[in-house]
Design an enzyme around this catalytic site. Structure first.
Site, PDB file in Angstrom:
ATOM      1  N   ALA A 295       0.820  -1.211   0.000  1.00  0.00           N
ATOM      2  CA  ALA A 295       0.000   0.000   0.000  1.00  0.00           C
ATOM      3  C   ALA A 295       0.854   1.261   0.000  1.00  0.00           C
ATOM      4  O   ALA A 295       0.616   2.196  -0.777  1.00  0.00           O
ATOM      5  CB  ALA A 295      -0.937  -0.005   1.210  1.00  0.00           C
TER       6      ALA A 295
ATOM      7  N   ARG B  13       5.435 -12.307  -2.741  1.00  0.00           N
ATOM      8  CA  ARG B  13       5.197 -10.992  -2.129  1.00  0.00           C
ATOM      9  C   ARG B  13       6.451 -10.115  -2.183  1.00  0.00           C
ATOM     10  O   ARG B  13       6.380  -8.917  -2.481  1.00  0.00           O
ATOM     11  CB  ARG B  13       4.738 -11.182  -0.686  1.00  0.00           C
ATOM     12  CG  ARG B  13       4.357  -9.892   0.035  1.00  0.00           C
ATOM     13  CD  ARG B  13       3.982 -10.184   1.470  1.00  0.00           C
ATOM     14  NE  ARG B  13       2.786 -11.002   1.555  1.00  0.00           N
ATOM     15  CZ  ARG B  13       1.551 -10.520   1.676  1.00  0.00           C
ATOM     16  NH1 ARG B  13       1.357  -9.211   1.698  1.00  0.00           N
ATOM     17  NH2 ARG B  13       0.523 -11.325   1.780  1.00  0.00           N
TER      18      ARG B  13
ATOM     19  N   TYR C 132      -0.684 -22.917  -5.050  1.00  0.00           N
ATOM     20  CA  TYR C 132      -0.519 -22.514  -6.443  1.00  0.00           C
ATOM     21  C   TYR C 132       0.970 -22.335  -6.726  1.00  0.00           C
ATOM     22  O   TYR C 132       1.762 -22.027  -5.830  1.00  0.00           O
ATOM     23  CB  TYR C 132      -1.283 -21.222  -6.768  1.00  0.00           C
ATOM     24  CG  TYR C 132      -1.087 -20.097  -5.780  1.00  0.00           C
ATOM     25  CD1 TYR C 132      -0.003 -19.231  -5.876  1.00  0.00           C
ATOM     26  CD2 TYR C 132      -2.000 -19.893  -4.749  1.00  0.00           C
ATOM     27  CE1 TYR C 132       0.177 -18.187  -4.990  1.00  0.00           C
ATOM     28  CE2 TYR C 132      -1.836 -18.860  -3.850  1.00  0.00           C
ATOM     29  CZ  TYR C 132      -0.752 -18.010  -3.960  1.00  0.00           C
ATOM     30  OH  TYR C 132      -0.579 -16.992  -3.067  1.00  0.00           O
TER      31      TYR C 132
ATOM     32  N   ASP D 111      -4.374  -2.350   4.796  1.00  0.00           N
ATOM     33  CA  ASP D 111      -4.715  -3.064   6.027  1.00  0.00           C
ATOM     34  C   ASP D 111      -4.948  -2.122   7.204  1.00  0.00           C
ATOM     35  O   ASP D 111      -5.643  -2.477   8.150  1.00  0.00           O
ATOM     36  CB  ASP D 111      -3.604  -4.050   6.397  1.00  0.00           C
ATOM     37  CG  ASP D 111      -3.647  -5.312   5.559  1.00  0.00           C
ATOM     38  OD1 ASP D 111      -4.648  -5.532   4.855  1.00  0.00           O
ATOM     39  OD2 ASP D 111      -2.681  -6.093   5.615  1.00  0.00           O
TER      40      ASP D 111
END
Length: 389
Positions: free
Chosen positions: A16, A106, A210, A287
């Site tokens: 963010a 990430r 995945y 968040d």
């Protein structure tokens, strides 16, 4: 034009914070990001970016790097975890050929955003551990644990679950422990693994897996349990505990878990969506504003949407107060709806007994006869384009 030369301070160099920093800098703002770590590094493992988040990365000029680092997901499959029988297959490549779903580590996404921020002129200051945020004066003041006082012209809190800026705006709020815990792990991915996100469902637990573009397989496993576990990204657990929790799952899952050496562990908590997203010279996103459980894979994409919307509205309005009010009005209801959808998914994955049998049967029928209807349930999330709003 109103952002040219504006000095803006962002707390937090995660997804963010770095996304909003680049977006603001592209509008001409002079942006400083304060990060408590000694280096920009992201704990965790893989994450999924759905089309609504991918559109923001492309609009930020980072689409090429994102596509090179992220594996295109071509389908989603749901299985009965014990029998390995498929319940649902959503063929994204056929049903949504233009939609960009990618799995990416990430840390790689954070690297892309950090480089993008620096390329846009953003200054990233490390080792800035925040002790307190004071919003009582004419301008926000950030106090660091080293004793430094930083006065901000406009302060953006992208400081996550335990946000100092959110606390300054809303006061302390106790989260609710869901009595669910999660493990995360990376293992080597087998050659030729199909580019699918797969969910293995069981009574009171489920596992998501995945592949990633770097030859690894991402695993997130969730179990209901009464004992409290800390809400922390730094905890580790004994892999034998993880294997025992899924010991009656199918050989495919047990084979993956046999390769896990040191899984991460964290407790899953529900946090309310913040009532106040902005105040005197300060605003929150990601968040810090709307923490979510991971069962819709929307945390990162919501943060990207927030970043674009906030920067665009600050660039549009002459007054910060009007821009920040418009930002909360544009984002709060959508984010709250996504958070609730994630809460519902947690329940659906963990059904027991007769409800589980009926639920799986219903999904099989719809998946076979009306796959478009099943995949269309969440078009309101994935078709949304914040860059066109």
């Amino acid at each position: 034009m109103v952002l040219i030369g504006r000095r803006i301070t962002v707390i937090g160099a995660g997804i963010a914070g770095l996304a909003v920093a680049r977006a603001l800098a592209l509008h001409g703002a002079v942006v400083t990001v304060l990060e408590q770590a000694e280096a920009i590094r992201e704990v965790g493992a893989g994450l999924q970016i759905s089309p609504n988040g991918a559109r923001v990365l492309h609009a930020l000029g980072l689409g090429q790097a994102f596509a090179a680092a992220g594996l295109r997901i071509e389908g989603i499959e749901l299985y009965d975890g014990e029998t390995d029988s498929r319940v649902v297959r959503l063929d994204l490549a056929r049903l949504r050929p233009q939609a960009e779903y990618r799995a990416i580590h990430r840390a790689r996404l954070v690297d892309i955003l950090a480089q993008g921020a620096r390329d846009a002129g953003v200054q990233i200051q490390l080792l800035q551990k925040i002790a307190r945020v004071d919003l009582s004066g004419a301008h926000p003041v950030v106090e660091t644990e080293q004793g430094e006082r930083i006065e901000a012209e406009l302060l953006i809190g992208a400081d996550g679950l335990h946000s100092h800026v959110r606390a300054a705006l809303n006061g302390p709020v106790a989260p609710f422990f869901t009595h669910q815990i999660a493990w995360r792990a990376l293992i080597p991915c087998e050659a030729g693994a199909p580019p699918l996100a797969q969910v293995f469902m069981g009574a009171g637990r489920h596992l998501v897996s995945y592949p990633l573009a770097n030859g690894q397989r991402n695993i997130v496993a969730v179990e209901e349990r009464p004992r409290w576990v800390e809400e922390s990204w730094s905890l580790r657990d004994d892999p034998l505990t993880l294997r025992a929790a899924f010991s009656d799952f199918c050989p495919r899952v047990r084979g993956w878990l046999a390769q896990v050496e040191e899984p991460g562990l964290w407790g899953l908590f529900r946090h309310p969506v913040a009532e106040r997203w902005h105040g005197r010279g300060a605003v929150i996103l990601g968040d810090a504003a709307h923490p979510t459980l991971p069962f819709m894979a929307q945390g990162a994409s919501m943060a990207l949407e927030d970043a674009w919307a906030l920067a665009a509205l600050l660039a549009l309005h002459d007054r910060d107060e009007a821009a920040l009010a418009a930002y909360q009005a544009a984002r709060a209801a959508r984010c709250a709806k996504i958070v609730e959808a994630a809460n519902r998914n947690a329940r659906n994955y963990h059904l027991r007994g007769v409800p589980r049998a009926l639920g799986h049967l219903g999904m099989r029928v719809v998946s076979t006869l009306m796959p478009e209807k099943l995949i269309g349930r969440f078009d309101w999330i994935y078709d949304f384009d914040v860059t066109k709003e």
